[in-house]
Design an enzyme around this catalytic site. Sequence first.
Site, PDB file in Angstrom:
ATOM      1  N   GLU A  89       6.991 -11.198  32.066  1.00 35.47           N
ATOM      2  CA  GLU A  89       7.862 -12.249  31.562  1.00 35.47           C
ATOM      3  C   GLU A  89       8.985 -12.659  32.499  1.00 35.47           C
ATOM      4  OE1 GLU A  89       7.487 -13.924  28.572  1.00 35.47           O
ATOM      5  OE2 GLU A  89       5.552 -12.911  28.572  1.00 35.47           O
ATOM      6  N   SER A 487       1.056  14.059 -32.045  1.00 42.03           N
ATOM      7  CA  SER A 487       1.511  15.430 -32.292  1.00 42.03           C
ATOM      8  C   SER A 487       2.174  16.078 -31.091  1.00 42.03           C
ATOM      9  CB  SER A 487       0.331  16.298 -32.750  1.00 42.03           C
ATOM     10  OG  SER A 487      -0.135  15.860 -34.012  1.00 42.03           O
TER      11      SER A 487
END
Length: 826
Positions: A89, A487
Amino acid sequence: MVLVRFFGYLFGIGTVFGLAVALVLFVYLSKLTGDLPDTSTLKRYVPPVMTRVHAADGRLLAEYARERRLFLPIQAIPDLVKNAFLSAEDKSFYSHFGIDFQGIGRAIVVNVRNRGSGRRLVGASTITQQVAKNFLLTNEVSIDRKIKEAILSLRIEQTLTKDQILELYLNEIYLGLGAYGVAAASLLYFDKSVHELTLAEAAYLAALPKAPNNYHPFRFTERAIERRNWVIDRMLEDGRIEFADAEAAKAASLDVVPRKRAAQIAASEYFAEEVRRQVGEIYGEERLYEGGLSVRTTLDPTLQAEARKALMDGLVAFDQTRGGWRGPVAQLDSIEGDWGPSLAEVPILGDVPEWQLAVVLSTSDSEAQVGLRPSRLVSGALSSERETVVVPLDLMKWAKAASGPRRGAQVRRPSDVVEPGDVVYVEKSNDEEAGPNTYHLRQVPEVSGAIVVMDPYTGRVLALVGGFSFAQSEFNRATQAYRQPGSSFKPFVYSAALDNGYTPSSVVMDAPIEISQGPGLPPWRPQNYGGKFYGPSTLRVGIERSRNVMTVRLAKDMGMPLVAEYARRFGIYDKLQPVLSMSLGAGETTVLRMTTAYSMIANGGRQVKPTLIDRVQDRFGKTIYKHDERICETCQASSWSNQDEPELVDNREQVLDPMTAYQITSMMEGVVQRGTARRSVSTVGKPLAGKTGTTNDERDAWFVGFSPELAVGVFIGYDTPRPMGRGATGGQLSAPVFTEFMKVALADSPGVPFKVPQGLNLVPINVRTGLSASAGGNGVILEGFKPGTAPPDSYSVIGFEGDMGRPLAVTPEANRAVVTGTGGLY
């Protein structure tokens, strides 16, 4: 003289023209620079960073981000990676002042030379200019933007050091596959950290900033390799690598291995999603997806896998026994030729890797031949291999038709179930004698459920499964489904009784009862499961045998406001309606809440808060949340000077008397040893306590229980509640899931019994009558009695009165109970 005047005239005109041009440029630049961003903001820039979620053992569980980025300071980025990007770059980055005029010149020459060739124009933007564009400007293509970019670049160079600029660039740049910055790209492309990258891999990442999609590793492989090799040549040209290394790197294949983006630990999808939701609620969506949080969860991957397997096995077993065959997943129009591509288009449950999609190719009297769905390569392309296996008749006999004219009929041949072209799920058989190519026929269960595994002392959720498949349904039945516990709520009614003067030997009448529901409403007549009544029974027997009518009488005797208060203390309900039907678990709650409540019984009555998260740290490593709230004032000592070891101060609320907690635990051990869970849970062979739960018409089946180390809650039921069939109880459906899990989870446990609180008296009693008995006799157990209480010689029967209103008395005689006033024997 005339010539002098002429040149003077020209000079004057030129001066005026130059001043005019300068003025225009000044006005133009003033206008451009008037609204330019302040470059000093880059010093304070905090990039969006992904949040990472880890299991308790440190393994990565999930990642959440809008921009998948991990921030690395420049010092932590290897020189190899930095050099690759600099060569690709901006090779003069450390020598120019923001604008590379030599680079601009080279670009002009190259572009002129390539004019008319169709090649892409070569740019000359420096890394500083790219930082200016990416952070401070837009992607607008115009002369104005390029001039602004150049001006900002000069200012950035004056504001930041070169290393700071490069740090911003390498952490911000988009590199494809949703990766921002080199750290995230390294993980997503190669599943490794930047420090592990090879030269070829670093060069490939450096080839991506210009146009990531143009160098996609699978769609444009040759182009990607060409661009990577170009970067390698630039690195060699710049003297950053040796010739031999360059040649070896260029000869290497691309070898991209995309990182998995879903939950990283198998079977953890429901857990990970619940953590994501909770973190989002606490810190907000922006901080979740951009804040770079590090979340350490409570997940135990091993227990999670076992919990998922146990639940899946239970759901599949029920579906095969009672659900029936509901038909194929899909049908292919044709199986002539290559059926692979057509089969690959049928959606699959990706989080059930044990199962595979297959297409039926042919059937005989003894088996069906099926073709397995072809796998996809890393590139996404379909594998060219086609594998065929068999499903024997014996492994599909369960698949009786669920509807139609053959509903419930026996399966006598494979064609009774499937036909060529049907797409079905199959699973490889574990039976070695059956052969390597033998598979089971499978079907996604219609029934669903959940399982939660918790540390009862801390509330840490060690495993959580919210359904059969997260890919099929993201609805979490462990935390989001509110169902009647039936229950399994009874232990809290009995705990309230034991905490308020009752004992395990207190006797309650199990006989028909009518409860008025108010004007205009018929009376409520609670029934026991099975419709029978058993007369006077102790609290222990009542909970071991899950007697509904006894529980209603007990709640009526205590008063429902007391029961509602205990339900609130344990976190089962926020505000329980104080009506007697609620004593049988008619209110709605979640599996997570029930498991948490049982954990409080298991730990001796201390309040625990359920959590899936141990700790949260911000992006800088500071702890901003910690679940453990215990106080330790002396834990921060810098050295040891013969002081006592630190003590943790546990300031959690005591929601239940420790003695009561042991009494109800002992009674629930009886559920496992002699009661409604004995056929399944007792086979674990370790100290366990728990309670089954079944609602009206078998719409919900529960088992919640615990050992001294783990608390586990299991629920099974249809998402839209409907009867599951006679006998589909908590003991038949959920208890086996609990059992399968506990056998594995406690395999290495020494089996330490539940701890008896200091001061509690263990007295031998007859388990049926609750009266004193000789130790070692048949049917004799040790029952826990609080100081000042003991098995009585005679006592009142709760919920019943004898002749002339006198309470019925029970007296010992030959180790049996005689109920005076009726002449009946219990």
